[in-house]
Write a protein that holds these residues in place. Structure first.
Motif, PDB file in Angstrom:
ATOM      1  N   ARG A  82       0.830  -1.201   0.000  1.00  0.00           N
ATOM      2  CA  ARG A  82       0.000   0.000   0.000  1.00  0.00           C
ATOM      3  C   ARG A  82       0.870   1.260   0.000  1.00  0.00           C
ATOM      4  O   ARG A  82       0.624   2.205  -0.753  1.00  0.00           O
ATOM      5  CB  ARG A  82      -0.922  -0.020   1.228  1.00  0.00           C
ATOM      6  CG  ARG A  82      -2.258   0.590   1.003  1.00  0.00           C
ATOM      7  CD  ARG A  82      -3.259   0.463   2.157  1.00  0.00           C
ATOM      8  NE  ARG A  82      -2.847  -0.198   3.364  1.00  0.00           N
ATOM      9  CZ  ARG A  82      -3.125  -1.477   3.676  1.00  0.00           C
ATOM     10  NH1 ARG A  82      -3.792  -2.231   2.841  1.00  0.00           N
ATOM     11  NH2 ARG A  82      -2.726  -2.000   4.822  1.00  0.00           N
ATOM     12  N   ARG A  85       2.431   1.724  -3.408  1.00  0.00           N
ATOM     13  CA  ARG A  85       1.435   2.188  -4.370  1.00  0.00           C
ATOM     14  C   ARG A  85       1.150   3.677  -4.170  1.00  0.00           C
ATOM     15  O   ARG A  85       1.036   4.442  -5.131  1.00  0.00           O
ATOM     16  CB  ARG A  85       0.154   1.351  -4.218  1.00  0.00           C
ATOM     17  CG  ARG A  85      -0.809   1.470  -5.342  1.00  0.00           C
ATOM     18  CD  ARG A  85      -1.971   0.487  -5.290  1.00  0.00           C
ATOM     19  NE  ARG A  85      -2.590   0.360  -3.975  1.00  0.00           N
ATOM     20  CZ  ARG A  85      -2.524  -0.723  -3.189  1.00  0.00           C
ATOM     21  NH1 ARG A  85      -1.835  -1.772  -3.587  1.00  0.00           N
ATOM     22  NH2 ARG A  85      -3.110  -0.750  -2.016  1.00  0.00           N
ATOM     23  N   LEU A  86       1.038   4.116  -2.914  1.00  0.00           N
ATOM     24  CA  LEU A  86       0.785   5.528  -2.633  1.00  0.00           C
ATOM     25  C   LEU A  86       1.977   6.411  -3.011  1.00  0.00           C
ATOM     26  O   LEU A  86       1.796   7.559  -3.432  1.00  0.00           O
ATOM     27  CB  LEU A  86       0.431   5.715  -1.161  1.00  0.00           C
ATOM     28  CG  LEU A  86      -0.914   5.155  -0.722  1.00  0.00           C
ATOM     29  CD1 LEU A  86      -1.073   5.260   0.793  1.00  0.00           C
ATOM     30  CD2 LEU A  86      -2.040   5.874  -1.428  1.00  0.00           C
TER      31      LEU A  86
END
Length: 89
Positions: A82, A85-86
């Protein structure tokens, strides 16, 4: 390359494939001997294949995922994915 060299290369490739398909490996969990094609690839092992056959490997992985350590590892992996991805966004 001459035609004879081409034939030698093709013959060697066929022999290598046949040898790979006929090589056998023993799974220590189910204690059966199976062709190496039924074992997962693992480049860290000298044989190039994992220790457990695919069905036993799945069993071991699923059992680990249900332990506290497996749940924690899964959660940390999800958090890292996560965050990566951010960071790209």
């Amino acid at each position: 390359m001459t035609i004879h060299e081409d034939i030698a290369v093709i013959t060697h490739a066929a022999d290598t494939l046949e040898a790979r398909l006929t090589r056998l490996h023993r799974c220590p969990k189910c204690d059966t001997v199976k062709p190496v094609t039924e074992f997962a690839r693992n480049n860290h092992k000298s044989s190039g294949h994992g220790s457990y056959c695919l069905p036993c490997h799945r069993e071991v992985i699923n059992a680990y995922r249900h332990t506290d350590a497996g749940k924690l590892a899964n959660r940390l992996s999800a958090q890292a994915s996560r965050a990566k991805r951010l960071a790209r966004a």
